[in-house]
Each structure stands twice: as structure tokens, then as C-alpha cells.
Write a protein that holds these residues in place. Structure first.
Motif, PDB file in Angstrom:
ATOM      1  N   VAL A  38      68.179  22.184  42.713  1.00 25.81           N
ATOM      2  CA  VAL A  38      68.076  22.116  41.251  1.00 25.81           C
ATOM      3  C   VAL A  38      66.902  21.209  40.895  1.00 25.81           C
ATOM      4  O   VAL A  38      66.912  20.026  41.228  1.00 25.81           O
ATOM      5  N   PRO A  39      65.882  21.742  40.203  1.00 27.33           N
ATOM      6  CA  PRO A  39      64.737  20.900  39.825  1.00 27.33           C
ATOM      7  C   PRO A  39      65.063  20.067  38.587  1.00 27.33           C
ATOM      8  O   PRO A  39      64.966  20.530  37.453  1.00 27.33           O
ATOM      9  N   THR A  40      65.478  18.830  38.807  1.00 28.00           N
ATOM     10  CA  THR A  40      65.826  17.964  37.692  1.00 28.00           C
ATOM     11  C   THR A  40      65.565  16.524  38.105  1.00 28.00           C
ATOM     12  O   THR A  40      64.946  16.264  39.138  1.00 28.00           O
ATOM     13  N   GLN A  41      66.026  15.584  37.310  1.00 32.46           N
ATOM     14  CA  GLN A  41      65.931  14.171  37.664  1.00 32.46           C
ATOM     15  C   GLN A  41      67.243  13.797  38.338  1.00 32.46           C
ATOM     16  O   GLN A  41      68.274  13.656  37.696  1.00 32.46           O
ATOM     17  N   ASP A  42      67.189  13.683  39.653  1.00 34.21           N
ATOM     18  CA  ASP A  42      68.389  13.585  40.473  1.00 34.21           C
ATOM     19  C   ASP A  42      68.766  12.132  40.703  1.00 34.21           C
ATOM     20  O   ASP A  42      68.642  11.591  41.806  1.00 34.21           O
ATOM     21  N   SER A  43      69.242  11.500  39.652  1.00 34.81           N
ATOM     22  CA  SER A  43      69.657  10.101  39.706  1.00 34.81           C
ATOM     23  C   SER A  43      70.992   9.983  38.984  1.00 34.81           C
ATOM     24  O   SER A  43      71.164  10.563  37.908  1.00 34.81           O
ATOM     25  N   PRO A  44      71.969   9.250  39.536  1.00 36.98           N
ATOM     26  CA  PRO A  44      73.306   9.242  38.941  1.00 36.98           C
ATOM     27  C   PRO A  44      73.354   8.686  37.527  1.00 36.98           C
ATOM     28  O   PRO A  44      74.270   9.012  36.773  1.00 36.98           O
ATOM     29  N   ALA A  70      76.502  13.092  35.843  1.00 31.18           N
ATOM     30  CA  ALA A  70      75.469  12.766  36.831  1.00 31.18           C
ATOM     31  C   ALA A  70      75.047  14.053  37.534  1.00 31.18           C
ATOM     32  O   ALA A  70      75.885  14.904  37.833  1.00 31.18           O
ATOM     33  N   PRO A  71      73.749  14.237  37.803  1.00 34.64           N
ATOM     34  CA  PRO A  71      73.291  15.519  38.363  1.00 34.64           C
ATOM     35  C   PRO A  71      73.868  15.853  39.730  1.00 34.64           C
ATOM     36  O   PRO A  71      73.925  17.028  40.095  1.00 34.64           O
ATOM     37  N   TYR A  72      74.320  14.856  40.500  1.00 36.49           N
ATOM     38  CA  TYR A  72      74.901  15.175  41.805  1.00 36.49           C
ATOM     39  C   TYR A  72      76.220  15.938  41.671  1.00 36.49           C
ATOM     40  O   TYR A  72      76.734  16.486  42.649  1.00 36.49           O
TER      41      TYR A  72
END
Length: 629
Positions: free
Chosen positions: A170-176, A222-224
Motif C-alpha cells: 500500500v503506497p501511503t505513509q506507513d507510520s502508526p 494506523a496504516p499497519y
């Protein structure tokens, strides 16, 4: 039957998903503090932040790839003209604004363990469309062949995003700390069914040889926590808002084991307030899933190893459910504070177990948890920085924490506070913590400040008694620790104490013990045992034939560490059927530690089983087997 179509053909059938415009502040003030900044993301949320992700993807089982578009809504400063995303091997074809105009972008230098930054020149655009595909080796995704499933007829896909693996698909900002709402349209070949960690929207759309499934998560997460699974799966309702998905051949056993789920939700709500996610469904995955469970919102992912036939391992379900408050509702801002997710949840889990199954089981499970702390302290040293709840720089990698600390020491910390202030007062405080910080990131500094404001309230004596800073920021265990009751395992500990002289465990007593008591006994036995002693234990207690994965694992770890040859085929079978890292890595470590006896066995078994493990498990065992530890 063919279960893949060329990716280009699948993408041609994908219709655009309208992205939702989001009105939100640019960034939570929490993320501006030094202790909340995430060193494991390239994102600059104080400049430009992803607020919503709309996925429109197709699953290609032949190419082992996911591809399509991700439409990102962005909140940005008025003067911001770039946004930085996280990527791990994403194959980006183009990026445009929502009118289709191309936007320049660069993929920066890759950093080991972190991936690479994707910097997009957005100008005045606040919605961008990324056309991309995930690489076949995307770490978050595991593609199973039919032979690796229970049914043996259809392929299977599962994802595992925590801690920073979702940037591989997933192309995003991968930070909780950068919470995002999301929606998805997923095209999959018939007859496979797709589930995700969002609420299902409508019925699947028939596209001929494929079907499109839609999902929505209207609460910022959160993205995770964006997760997907696809396979030959069926559903069984468990209660008004609870149910289970799994392969048809596993459905009866899974539903029976999970029969108490609705009661668990009610017990959790009685403790700490309403369940805010709508439904609580679960999917019992193929055994290659690397964790016991993953708390993906509205769709907890579970390993089948919790199925024991007697609901004795359903503390795992209580744990993942509790994450609906601690972790999903209030989330650690970065991974140096992962105890805020796992330690609080482990405390909450034990309270749910107590409410449903009684104080005896809860106290026993708490005592086992405390033993995990003691193991870490013995191995790492009580003065090791990794034994602090808040991990200092240099020890705060996404996967660097010790579970005996972030889970177990975190839970004991809260149990110690509860004992000091009283359960009623503690429960009122914890409920307000969840309410006051709902759908927000949090840090250790925040929870300590909240305790001081709402629990200590200026009481100097209580401040001194609780030792908050020592618990959170110092290594080891403070002197005020609330230790488990010695009576929790009195009978079992007595049997273990007599074993060195008697070389005997009463089979009748063993038959009446709980899973926790059996685990305790195996942990308390001498670490050095003869072949004859192991023979008798196995014969008297039926250890090699245990249907309880926790008990079987504890037996195999002990037996292999003593070079007990009859345990090798049992371990080989177990390792070929289970991919849970908690079991797999220690058993390979037990073999590897036996040098010329065990290392050839470890290499042979791993060569046969590695392909069936998720990348999370592979990565851990690879370090041991290919590099010698």
C-alpha cells in the motif's frame, strides 16, 4: 480451473473508487513532540499528511502480485508542494492528480529495514492517484498454493502489516501515528472470497470470471491495520455482531472454539466502555500465519494453533479483542512505545479472562506471564536497556522489543498500579484514558502524565509509591512490583520440586490440570534430563500426542534440547504444519544449540518447511540457520 488472469486484464475491469474528501487538522499535536517522531517512516506529516486511502486493486495469484490504484487524500500546509510516502519495493507506474495530470515523483535511496521514500511533487493538488503493483516478494503478503491450505484445492492470500510491512503493498505513509480512513475495491478470481479489516459494503459484484468486493473503514486507523485475506473461506455467525471466517473444513472446529466471543465483547465493554467498531469478526487462517493473532479492526486474524478443543487457549482471542481499545483505539505513536499497545492489552486480556473463566485461570495465566519477564531479565540482564518499557534510541526498531517486556512487564506495571490505587479507581482511570484519547496516537510521556493528573492528583505519597518513571523509563523491575500469588501453581510447583528425587509425575494429576498448569510443570522440570526420564514422561503423560499446541511445543523444546531422538519426527511434523514464529523459531534454536547432533536436523527440516512460512518467520529462522545465529 485457472485461478489467475493476467494482471493487465484484471486491471482493465477495475472501476474507479471515489475517494472521500477529509476535513481534518494537518497533524495531531502529539506527533510534533520529540518522543512521538517515527524514525522508521520517511513521512513528514507536519508538512503533508495522508488522511484517506482508496484502494482499487486486483489480485493476481499466478504472478503473486496485487496491482491497481491507490487514491490518497492529503492534508498539507498551504505552502507545501510535496508529500513523502513510504515504499518497500512498490512498482510505481505513474502518479497523477485527480484530474489525471501527471505529477513528478522520485524514489529515493533504499534504507535497509525501512524501504525507500517516494517524494511526489503535488503542487496545489490535495488528492493524488498512484498506479502501481506490489512486487511478488512483498513482505506483507503471503501467497499460498492449494497444497498449503486445509482444503487443498484453491490458492490463498493473507497479509500481515505490523510493524512496517504494509508499505510493501500500500503506497501511503506507513507510520502508526499517521491515522487514516480507507476504503477498497478488490477484484479476485472466482470462487475465492475476499475479507478485509473494514466493514463489507454491499454484495460482491460479478464480473464474469472474477468478482469485486468492497470494504470501508470510516474511522481513522494506523496504516499497519489495513489487512486482507482471500481464499476458499466460509462464514459462521457466533452472535449478533460476531462471527468467524475460515476454510470450510475448519469451520465447525473454529466456531466451537470461539463460541464465547460474544460474551467476551460484553465483558470487555463492561470493563472499559463501548466497542466502537461495529462488528467483531475473526478469520482463522492457514497455519503459515506467523503470529498467534493480529488485531486488525473488525477482522481479527488468528492462527489455527489456538484450537485445542476445550477453549483453553482462548486467552489469545481475549487479547486480540482487547486491542480494539488498546492499540486500535489508542495507538502507540511509534514503536519505541509498543508497550502502550501490547502491555495495556495484556492487562486487559487477563481481566476479560477473569470475568469469563474465573480468577483461578486468570491468576495462573498472569503467573505464566510474569515468568516471561523473569526469563528476559535472566537472559538480557536486569540493567539492559531493552528491559525498559519505553525503548531508548538504538533499541527501538519495529521488531527489536522483547515480548516479555512490552507484553508482560507492561501488564504487570498496570497490575501494580491497580493494586496500589484499588480496582474500582483504576478501572475508572483506564476507561477515561481510552475515551480521552480515542482514535489518537499516544506516547509513554502522555500516559504517565495522564496517570499523574487523574490517579495521583497531587498525592505525594502515592507518587512515590507508584514509581512511574522507574517503571516506564528504567530497566529491570522496580521494587514495588506486584508479584503473582504463590498459590497460583502450588500443586504443580510441588510436583516439579519432587521430580528430581522421584523422576515421576502422576498421570492422574496431570489429566486434571489446566493448560496453564501443564505449561508450568514443563517449564519447571530440570532442563537436563536423561533419555530414560524423557521416555517415561512421554509415556506417562502422552506428551508427543498432545492436541494442545502450547503443551506440545513446551515438550518438544525440552526434548530437543536434550537430544531426545524420538522427539525429532514429532517436531518435524509440527514444524511442517505450523508457521507461528513463537513456536517455529525456538524449536529451530533448540536444535541449533545442540551442535553436530541438532544442526544437520535443523537444516534438513528447514529446507523442507521454509517455503510454507511467512516472510516474518522466514526472516527470523534464516538468521539462525543460514548464518549460524
Amino acid at each position: 480451473m485457472r485461478f489467475a488472469a493476467p494482471l493487465a486484464l484484471l486491471l482493465a475491469s477495475v472501476a474507479a473508487v471515489p475517494a472521500q474528501a477529509q476535513s481534518a487538522e494537518l497533524v495531531s499535536p502529539v506527533l510534533l513532540s520529540d518522543d512521538a517522531r517515527d524514525p522508521w517512516s520517511f513521512a513528514q506529516p507536519e508538512v503533508a499528511r495522508v488522511t484517506h486511502v482508496a484502494l482499487d486493486l486486483a489480485l493476481d495469484f499466478e504472478a503473486k502480485s496485487v496491482g491497481g490504484t491507490a487514491t490518497l487524500d492529503i492534508a498539507a500546509r498551504p505552502d507545501a508542494d510535496t508529500v513523502v510516502l513510504d515504499s518497500e519495493g512498490l512498482q510505481i507506474a505513474r502518479i497523477t492528480d485527480d484530474a489525471g495530470r501527471a505529477l513528478p515523483f522520485t524514489v529515493g535511496q533504499e534504507v535497509e529495514g525501512k524501504g525507500a521514500p517516494v517524494t511526489v511533487s503535488i503542487g496545489k493538488a490535495r488528492r493524488i492517484v498512484v498506479t502501481y503493483a506490489a512486487a511478488p516478494e512483498a513482505e506483507a503478503l503471503q501467497w499460498l498454493t492449494p497444497e498449503q491450505t486445509a482444503g487443498g484445492k484453491f490458492p490463498y492470500l493473507l497479509s500481515q502489516g505490523q510493524a512496517i510491512l504494509n508499505r510493501s503493498w500500500v503506497p501511503t505513509q506507513d507510520s502508526p501515528g499517521i491515522r487514516q480512513t480507507w476504503e477498497a475495491r478488490i477484484v479476485a478470481p472466482k470462487p475465492l472470497t475476499v475479507v478485509m479489516s473494514g466493514l463489507k459494503v454491499g454484495e460482491p459484484e460479478d464480473l464474469g470470471g472474477t468478482r469485486a468486493f468492497r470494504f470501508s473503514m470510516d474511522k481513522p486507523v494506523a496504516p499497519y491495520l489495513i489487512a486482507i485475506a482471500a481464499g476458499d473461506i466460509a462464514f459462521r455467525e457466533l452472535g449478533p455482531r460476531t462471527g468467524v471466517w475460515t476454510e470450510p473444513s475448519m469451520l465447525d472446529a473454529a466456531a466451537a472454539e470461539l463460541a464465547d466471543t460474544e460474551k467476551m465483547v460484553e465483558a470487555a465493554e463492561a470493563l472499559y466502555g463501548p466497542y466502537r467498531w461495529g462488528r467483531y469478526d475473526m478469520i482463522v487462517l492457514p497455519p503459515s500465519f506467523p503470529y498467534g493473532g493480529m488485531e486488525n479492526p473488525v477482522m481479527t486474524f488468528l492462527t489455527p494453533t489456538f484450537i485445542a478443543g476445550d477453549r483453553s487457549l482462548t486467552g489469545l482471542v481475549a487479547h486480540e479483542l482487547a486491542h480494539s481499545w488498546s492499540g486500535n483505539l489508542v495507538t502507540n505513536a511509534n514503536w519505541s512505545d509498543s508497550w502502550l499497545n501490547e502491555g495495556v492489552t495484556s492487562y486487559f486480556e487477563n481481566r476479560i479472562v477473569e470475568a469469563l473463566y474465573g480468577s483461578r485461570r486468570a491468576s495462573q495465566e498472569a503467573a505464566l506471564s510474569f515468568a516471561e519477564i523473569e526469563t528476559v531479565l535472566a537472559e538480557k540482564g536486569a540493567d539492559s536497556p531493552v528491559t525498559a518499557l519505553h525503548l531508548p534510541k538504538g533499541t527501538d526498531g519495529p521488531d527489536d522489543s522483547e515480548s516479555g517486556i512490552v507484553y508482560d512487564k507492561g501488564a504487570v506495571f498496570l497490575r501494580t498500579v491497580e493494586k496500589a490505587v484499588g480496582r474500582e479507581r483504576f478501572d475508572a482511570w483506564l476507561r477515561q484514558w481510552f475515551d480521552s484519547h480515542a482514535f489518537q496516537p499516544a506516547t509513554s510521556a502522555m500516559i504517565v502524565a495522564d496517570m499523574r493528573e487523574h490517579l495521583i492528583a497531587g498525592d505525594a505519597q502515592l507518587e512515590e509509591q507508584l514509581m512511574l518513571d522507574q517503571w516506564v523509563y528504567a530497566p529491570g523491575l522496580p521494587s514495588n512490583v506486584a508479584r503473582p500469588a504463590a498459590s497460583a501453581f502450588a500443586e504443580v510447583d510441588g510436583a516439579a520440586a519432587h521430580y528430581p528425587s522421584s523422576h515421576f509425575i502422576d498421570p492422574e494429576a496431570w489429566a486434571g490440570w489446566t493448560t496453564a498448569e501443564r505449561q508450568r510443570l514443563l517449564a519447571k522440570l530440570p532442563r537436563k534430563l536423561s533419555h530414560d526420564e524423557l521416555d517415561r514422561l512421554d509415556r506417562d503423560l502422552g506428551l508427543s500426542h498432545s492436541g494442545n499446541s502450547e503443551v506440545l511445543f513446551a515438550w518438544l523444546e525440552l526434548a530437543l534440547a536434550n537430544r531426545y531422538d524420538p522427539a525429532v519426527p514429532v517436531a518435524e511434523k509440527f514444524l511442517s504444519q505450523v508457521g507461528r514464529r513463537k513456536f517455529v523459531l525456538p524449536l529451530f534454536e533448540a536444535l541449533w544449540g545442540q551442535g553436530e547432533w541438532g544442526q544437520p536436523i535443523a537444516k534438513r527440516i528447514y529446507a523442507e518447511t521454509r517455503a510454507g512460512y511467512h516472510s516474518v518467520t522466514q526472516g527470523s529462522v534464516d538468521k539462525l540457520v543460514t548464518s549460524g545465529g
